[in-house]
Scaffold this active site. Structure first.
Site, PDB file in Angstrom:
ATOM      1  N   ASP A 540      13.989 -49.548 -45.859  1.00 53.69           N
ATOM      2  CA  ASP A 540      14.449 -49.049 -47.151  1.00 53.69           C
ATOM      3  C   ASP A 540      14.438 -47.520 -47.138  1.00 53.69           C
ATOM      4  O   ASP A 540      13.833 -46.885 -46.286  1.00 53.69           O
ATOM      5  CB  ASP A 540      13.532 -49.590 -48.248  1.00 53.69           C
ATOM      6  CG  ASP A 540      14.192 -49.628 -49.611  1.00 53.69           C
ATOM      7  OD1 ASP A 540      15.310 -49.094 -49.751  1.00 53.69           O
ATOM      8  OD2 ASP A 540      13.588 -50.182 -50.544  1.00 53.69           O
ATOM      9  N   GLU A 543      17.141 -41.683 -48.087  1.00 56.47           N
ATOM     10  CA  GLU A 543      17.984 -40.750 -48.848  1.00 56.47           C
ATOM     11  C   GLU A 543      17.161 -39.589 -49.411  1.00 56.47           C
ATOM     12  O   GLU A 543      17.478 -39.051 -50.470  1.00 56.47           O
ATOM     13  CB  GLU A 543      18.667 -41.484 -50.008  1.00 56.47           C
ATOM     14  CG  GLU A 543      19.298 -42.811 -49.647  1.00 56.47           C
ATOM     15  CD  GLU A 543      18.400 -44.011 -49.912  1.00 56.47           C
ATOM     16  OE1 GLU A 543      18.923 -45.128 -50.043  1.00 56.47           O
ATOM     17  OE2 GLU A 543      17.156 -43.820 -49.980  1.00 56.47           O
ATOM     18  N   ASP A 606      20.073 -51.108 -55.109  1.00 59.83           N
ATOM     19  CA  ASP A 606      19.554 -51.513 -56.413  1.00 59.83           C
ATOM     20  C   ASP A 606      20.694 -51.792 -57.392  1.00 59.83           C
ATOM     21  O   ASP A 606      21.551 -50.938 -57.623  1.00 59.83           O
ATOM     22  CB  ASP A 606      18.657 -50.407 -56.980  1.00 59.83           C
ATOM     23  CG  ASP A 606      17.485 -50.108 -56.062  1.00 59.83           C
ATOM     24  OD1 ASP A 606      17.087 -51.016 -55.312  1.00 59.83           O
ATOM     25  OD2 ASP A 606      16.985 -48.975 -56.075  1.00 59.83           O
TER      26      ASP A 606
END
Length: 945
Positions: A540, A543, A606
């Site tokens: 995950d 960024e 998400d």
């Protein structure tokens, strides 16, 4: 009180936090001022409202010019007060130094001096000389800015690919810079005059205007593909230093633009401004994305790939309806390389991945149903969910645990007891004690139990050393070691970079350009693979980088690595896991960029549990596929907030069954009641709909039924780069009606899928392109192109098979789709090939269980009323299923087969027989395994149903 207030400070941060999309009130705007534009300086006072006046003084370093600008006080929409000071426009190349000042009464404060160089746009001019090498054309040009010496290099890596390299200061510097790096093909010179040069390969024609330089790309027949309508322009700061390049092309009204990475806002991006920036946009992505790629596919049958890691902005006929453009930031040498790829859409995508890397093929188990929930934060919770999926006979081949680690180290299980070790040391599994009353009393036993049940395990990771509010012995030792060894990304002054975005704010980011740092980080997780036997990681994040001047160990800066960083992160984890597990492992990633397809599994990040998010997720998957990312999935029906309705959940599950990766997941809800898990049993309980488990089970079982087909199509995707889930324009580029159905797609070569994406639908208009299509559920035949109104009860998604398709499937004892066959991926209950006869068709199937490459051919002869099926040797008993009226006889290798009255004898091994299902209108022909090829002939009554 007011009279005692003192002015304690002035706050002005020219670049703020370098947020890619938003500016702080205390920033300079624009951050990089342009010639002819005024410059606004944002200033805050400390304490707020303490200043009576704020102003700026400025001067030019190259002259005696100076000035003063008064500020004005403002309040923003969030109740924050600040000052705005506007400087006048300046000329290109001027170096401006300014200070900000504030006064209260007799008290006055000043900031440190700040400086910027004014940028200006300068176009390329005439070609003044050129050189024609055997494989490269080099053109030397002039510019209105005398500090530039533009050079253009044109070559052809293949006949279908044009490579253009633009260099603002070339000539002596760049003449042989790329010699030997790109072995290309020779071109032919068709025209060479004072006005233009025309060169060709067998696949394209390139015309170069020389007064001034201008590029045009055409088909070999002269049909225009790509034509500049304005001159190439560089944005220049200091003399000879280009920081950005802009190029503008003609665009006819019907041109569509597809790709650009994972894009949630639309399939066709015409009319939009898009940028290429990896960004963590929590839900409602709009035009922002976790996974941008600077490549697009035009409906005019060309693709364009910008070979850069830096920020790119596209204007896709948004500002002017007759043109599109890109603007790209440049590195120190100012050079830009891009590729124009021609052919049909599939050839263009293949050409792009030939340049950037082919997709890696995940293991077969990655294509079964996945289960996940962020609230599963204990061994008991995980096993309870597994118990239910077994109880309800709902197959799952992958389970993801997010809330497993302490989040201080991200490699130690919650509640594990251990003696802290120095930061440079690693743990083995035996170094931990797991309390019986802890959350994870026996992780090794958990993994063994999951494997016994045929479920693979992924554990959640992020590339961040989290900032903690309290002391933690192991975290503190690891963090200190990370800093002293310079294993983290650093600020320009050498201080550790601390995450600026809200997620993991203040944490350290591992520098994956440093092999020692990556080895140190991953070695701490080695016991998870070596001793516990987990099957990979959910990688995950990625960024977390804001800052153009951030420093990395390999010498690159943040401007070049802010997009590439997640690929470096995923690559390190992927290679680590695959090496440990001898190839039988995966990573599952949210962020990415060009080349991410080599670390193949990704998901859409998400999303809300809404119909709108459902539609946007489909667009994201189709865009990702066009951009070279074929193995993609999403949290079906969304993962955030209140649970989806039963209707949304079931519509999403049906679509996900025909999606590269099928998974449900839910975000952490702090164990609020009622439960927000996206498990089918929780959705059924919460919604009160008694059909949820049954229908979800049907589609999960169908997924396992189709696994032989899905995995075979995935293998083809990994070799050809044609996405497993492909937008209709890839298959039918000349059918303009396809653009009216952006949510329909092909799933592999055989299926046309039309997800139900509108709440309350009882029927749906489905577009069938040219060709013959057979309803997957009813075997009804349709001829396209046409639209059909398709009934959509809650357990049906419109799916059609191409006429002539041959589908390898695994069925249960009743030989019905949707029946339970478990989750075992290395055997077949009943290997079948469902054939939709239509003329002559063939299918190549790789039997991964036996390692054999197999082929099937089907010839429908309507005049002779026969259907002939030829099979290569097969390592398994097989059953042929044909959607056709009952034949009068069936022969295998010339021998008449016996007909049975039901399917029961087909369960027996080493039997040749056939049966006909009157209700379904399908014939079943059972054949034993054979080391020889065989021929089956159906005779009589061969009319279409």
């Amino acid at each position: 009180m007011e009279s005692s207030l003192r002015l304690e400070g002035l706050v002005h941060i020219p670049y703020g936090f370098e947020h890619p999309y938003e500016q702080e009130p205390v920033e300079r705007s624009p951050r990089h001022p342009l010639a002819g534009q005024s410059v606004t300086l944002g200033v805050a006072t400390w304490p707020a409202g303490a200043a009576e006046a704020v102003w700026a003084t400025w001067h030019l370093e190259e002259s005696d010019a100076q000035g003063r600008a008064e500020g004005r006080w403002q309040e923003d929409g969030e109740g924050r007060s600040f000052w705005r000071v506007e400087l006048p426009p300046f000329r290109h190349g001027e170096r401006v130094t300014y200070q900000l000042h504030g006064r209260r009464g007799r008290q006055q404060l000043s900031t440190e001096p700040f400086c910027f160089v004014v940028l200006g746009w300068w176009p390329i001019g005439d070609v003044v000389s050129y050189h024609m090498g055997p494989e490269r054309l080099v053109l030397r040009c002039i510019s209105g800015d005398a500090s530039l010496r533009p050079e253009v290099q044109i070559s052809f890596p293949t006949p279908h690919i044009l490579r253009v390299r633009l260099i603002p200061c070339g000539h002596e510097l760049s003449q042989d810079k790329c010699q030997g790096k790109y072995q290309g093909v020779a071109y032919q010179v068709m025209e060479e005059t004072a006005e233009r040069i025309v060169i060709t390969t067998k696949a394209m024609e390139v015309a170069v205007g020389v007064r001034p330089y201008r590029l045009e790309v055409r088909h070999p027949d002269g049909t225009p593909l790509l034509a500049e309508v304005e001159r190439v322009t560089w944005l220049v700061g200091q003399p000879g230093q280009a920081v950005q390049l802009r190029e503008i092309f003609a665009s006819p009204p019907n041109e569509a633009f597809y790709g650009f990475g994972e894009r949630f806002n639309a399939l066709d991006q015409r009319g939009n401004h898009l940028d290429v920036r990896v960004f963590d946009q929590y839900k409602n992505q709009g035009r922002r994305t976790y996974l941008p790629v600077p490549f697009f596919l035009s409906s005019r049958c060309y693709g364009l790939y910008l070979a850069t890691n830096r920020h790119v902005v596209y204007d896709l006929a948004a500002s002017h309806s007759d043109r599109w453009s890109f603007s790209v930031e440049l590195g120190a040498d100012g050079a830009l390389e891009y590729y124009v790829i021609t052919g049909d859409p599939k050839e263009i995508i293949a050409g792009f991945t030939n340049l950037t890397g082919k997709p890696a093929l995940p293991p077969k188990w990655a294509f079964g149903p996945w289960m996940s929930g962020n609230d599963w934060n204990s061994q008991a919770a995980v096993l309870e969910q597994v118990r239910k999926t077994v109880e309800y006979q709902i197959p799952a081949t992958v389970l993801v645990i997010e809330a497993w680690s302490d989040e201080a180290t991200f490699y130690i299980w919650n509640d594990a007891q251990y003696e802290p070790r120095r930061g440079g040391e690693v743990f083995s599994y035996g170094d931990f004690t797991f309390p019986s009353d802890g959350r994870w009393p026996d992780p090794k036993r958990l993994v063994e139990e999951l494997h016994r049940l045929g479920i693979r395990l992924l554990l959640w990771q992020v590339p961040v050393m989290k900032k903690l509010d309290e002391a933690h012995p192991q975290h503190d030792l690891d963090e200190a070691y990370m800093v002293t060894q310079h294993y983290c990304v650093e600020e320009p002054d050498g201080e550790p970079y601390r995450v600026r975005p809200f997620w993991f704010n203040g944490g350290l980011v591992l520098d994956f350009t440093n092999p020692e740092a990556a080895n140190w980080w991953l070695s701490k997780r080695a016991y998870l693979l070596d001793e516990l036997g987990i099957d990979g990681f959910k990688t995950d994040g990625g960024e977390h980088l804001w800052g153009e001047d951030l420093r990395f160990a390999d010498g690159r800066r943040g401007d070049e690595l802010q997009n590439l960083y997640p690929v470096l992160y995923e690559a390190a984890y992927h290679r680590f896991a695959r090496d440990k597990r001898k190839g039988d492992a995966i990573t599952f990633s949210r962020a990415g960029f060009t080349g991410a397809q080599a670390y193949p599994c990704h998901w859409a990040g998400d999303e809300n549990s809404t119909w709108e998010a459902f539609r946007h997720s489909i667009l994201a998957g189709l865009s990702a596929g066009i951009s070279g990312i074929p193995f993609w999935g999403w949290d079906l029906a969304g993962f955030s907030g209140e649970i989806p309705s039963a209707e949304l959940y079931l519509r999403a599950a049906a679509m996900a069954a025909f999606c590269p990766i099928m998974q449900y997941h839910s975000e952490h809800s702090e164990h609020r009641k009622p439960c927000r898990d996206r498990t089918p049993w929780n959705i059924q309980t919460r919604s009160g709909d008694p059909d949820v488990i049954r229908i979800y089970r049907k589609y999960a079982n169908l997924r396992m039924n189709l696994l032989p087909y899905i995995y075979n199509e995935a293998r083809k995707s990994s070799m050809t780069s044609v996405p497993l889930m492909r937008a209709l324009p890839l298959e039918f580029p000349r059918d303009e009606r396809c653009s009216d159905f952006p949510y329909q797609y092909l799933f592999g070569d055989a299926f046309l899928v039309a997800p139900v994406v509108t709440e309350g639908s009882t029927s749906q208009k489905v577009y069938l392109p040219e060709g013959e299509w057979i309803d997957f559920w009813t075997d009804e035949l349709h001829s396209g192109p046409k639209s059909v109104d398709y009934p959509t009860p809650k357990e049906i998604i419109p799916v059609f098979a191409k006429a002539g398709a041959i589908l390898p499937i695994n069925l249960g004892d009743r030989y019905r789709l949707g029946d339970y066959v478990g989750n075992v991926v290395n055997r077949y209950d009943h290997l079948c090939f469902h054939i939709y006869p239509s003329g002559t068709s063939a299918y190549a199937w790789y039997d991964d269980v036996s390692g054999m490459a197999c082929t099937l051919q089907c010839l429908e002869n309507r005049q002779a009323a026969t259907i002939t099926v030829k099979l290569s040797p097969m390592a398994h008993d097989v059953t042929l299923i044909l959607s056709t009226p009952c034949p009068s006889s069936v022969l295998a290798d010339g021998v008449l087969l016996e007909r049975y009255l039901d399917l029961t004898p087909l369960h027996e091994e080493a039997i040749s027989a056939w049966d006909y299902d009157e209700i379904q209108g399908r014939i079943y022909v059972k054949l034993p395994a054979s080391v020889l090829g065989r021929t089956v002939v159906l005779r009589g009554q061969m009319n279409h149903p």
